[in-house]
Structure formats: structure tokens, C-alpha cells
Design a protein around this motif. Sequence first.
Motif, PDB file in Angstrom:
ATOM      1  N   LEU A   1       9.482  -2.946   5.349  1.00  0.00           N
ATOM      2  CA  LEU A   1      10.693  -2.632   6.210  1.00  0.00           C
ATOM      3  C   LEU A   1      11.400  -3.754   6.297  1.00  0.00           C
ATOM      4  O   LEU A   1      10.774  -4.727   6.867  1.00  0.00           O
ATOM      5  N   VAL A   2      12.553  -4.100   6.146  1.00  0.00           N
ATOM      6  CA  VAL A   2      13.367  -5.189   6.729  1.00  0.00           C
ATOM      7  C   VAL A   2      14.303  -4.631   7.723  1.00  0.00           C
ATOM      8  O   VAL A   2      14.840  -3.759   7.871  1.00  0.00           O
ATOM      9  N   LEU A   3      13.860  -5.426   9.004  1.00  0.00           N
ATOM     10  CA  LEU A   3      14.535  -5.233  10.173  1.00  0.00           C
ATOM     11  C   LEU A   3      15.681  -5.978  10.445  1.00  0.00           C
ATOM     12  O   LEU A   3      15.603  -7.147  10.127  1.00  0.00           O
ATOM     13  N   GLU A   4      16.486  -5.614  11.422  1.00  0.00           N
ATOM     14  CA  GLU A   4      17.407  -6.475  11.804  1.00  0.00           C
ATOM     15  C   GLU A   4      17.482  -6.036  13.613  1.00  0.00           C
ATOM     16  O   GLU A   4      17.233  -5.177  13.945  1.00  0.00           O
TER      17      GLU A   4
ATOM     18  N   VAL B   1      16.115  -0.705  11.262  1.00  0.00           N
ATOM     19  CA  VAL B   1      15.819  -0.878   9.880  1.00  0.00           C
ATOM     20  C   VAL B   1      17.134  -1.241   9.168  1.00  0.00           C
ATOM     21  O   VAL B   1      18.234  -0.464   9.178  1.00  0.00           O
ATOM     22  N   ASP B   2      17.119  -2.198   8.461  1.00  0.00           N
ATOM     23  CA  ASP B   2      18.071  -2.919   7.786  1.00  0.00           C
ATOM     24  C   ASP B   2      18.137  -2.463   6.187  1.00  0.00           C
ATOM     25  O   ASP B   2      18.984  -2.068   5.533  1.00  0.00           O
ATOM     26  N   ALA B   3      16.763  -2.461   5.735  1.00  0.00           N
ATOM     27  CA  ALA B   3      16.585  -1.934   4.255  1.00  0.00           C
ATOM     28  C   ALA B   3      15.009  -1.551   4.393  1.00  0.00           C
ATOM     29  O   ALA B   3      14.124  -2.174   5.029  1.00  0.00           O
TER      30      ALA B   3
ATOM     31  N   VAL C   1      12.068  -1.722   1.814  1.00  0.00           N
ATOM     32  CA  VAL C   1      11.359  -2.322   0.296  1.00  0.00           C
ATOM     33  C   VAL C   1      11.110  -1.313  -0.755  1.00  0.00           C
ATOM     34  O   VAL C   1      10.204  -0.467  -0.266  1.00  0.00           O
TER      35      VAL C   1
ATOM     36  N   LYS D   1      18.324   3.344   6.502  1.00  0.00           N
ATOM     37  CA  LYS D   1      18.933   2.022   7.262  1.00  0.00           C
ATOM     38  C   LYS D   1      19.628   2.614   8.585  1.00  0.00           C
ATOM     39  O   LYS D   1      20.352   3.638   8.328  1.00  0.00           O
TER      40      LYS D   1
ATOM     41  N   LYS E   1       8.184  -7.591  14.716  1.00  0.00           N
ATOM     42  CA  LYS E   1       7.344  -8.030  13.362  1.00  0.00           C
ATOM     43  C   LYS E   1       5.878  -8.386  13.678  1.00  0.00           C
ATOM     44  O   LYS E   1       4.880  -8.201  12.741  1.00  0.00           O
TER      45      LYS E   1
END
Length: 134
Positions: free
Chosen positions: A24-27, A50-52, A54, A68, A87
Motif C-alpha cells: 500500500l502507498v499511504l498518504e 491509501v494513495d495507491a 501496488v 484510493k 508505516k
Amino acid sequence: GKKARKGDAQEAPGTGEVLCGVGLVLESWRPKGLALALNRIAGTHETVRVDAVVPDGPASYAPVRIEKGDIVREVDGVRVEGLAHAKELLLGAKGTPVELVMARNGYQFDLCLTRNVPGAPPALSVAAPEEEEE
């Protein structure tokens, strides 16, 4: 000479073990207005979204589709307090399970993912056989 490159891989200090996440790409998202007031009452100052997802990472194989903008509320029963905290909670040894509590449009759902490196096929125990769906 060549010894300087030793620290390039992302390893846990002292263990020599490469840490994995769940793909998970987080923001970090700081709400404004009413959402901010509600968050103050709830005691959270920073929302992690969640930004994206993977491609081919564990999250992309989740039984519930992660989108997202989904909010990460808890990891393994620990309330997420911010991006760095999330993270830290998500990283761990490859193959270990991690329980997530997510929220989308006020609706909360939870799911279990297995930490792995992106591109590795999901463990067979995670993928439910399709014949059993009713």
C-alpha cells in the motif's frame, strides 16, 4: 573500496531481515472544517489514507478491494496515529499476517493481509477457492 554499499538494502537494524509491507502507498491527510472538529473529538490529528495499491502486492489480492482514499484506522489492533506510525506498524517479516481496519465513506471494514514483496504470488491459504462462492 566496495564496503560502502552494504547499507543499501532496507534491513531491520541488527537482524539482517528485509522488512516487507502489504503493498500500500499511504498518504497523510489532514481534514478541515467539520471533519477536523469530529477528528478532534475522536482524538486523531492526522488521517492516513491509501494513495495507491501496488500492482501484484499483497493488498492487490485482498478479499475486499482496497481503493484510493480508503482510510487506515487500525493495524493489528493498534490505532493509527499518523503516517510514520502506520508505516512502522505495517512493516514486518515476510509471510507474517497483519490485520487492518479500514474505513470508506463512513463504512468500516477489516481484512487480513500477509506481508510480502510485490510481485510474489499470494499464499494459497489467502486466496479462497472460487467454487465455494454462492
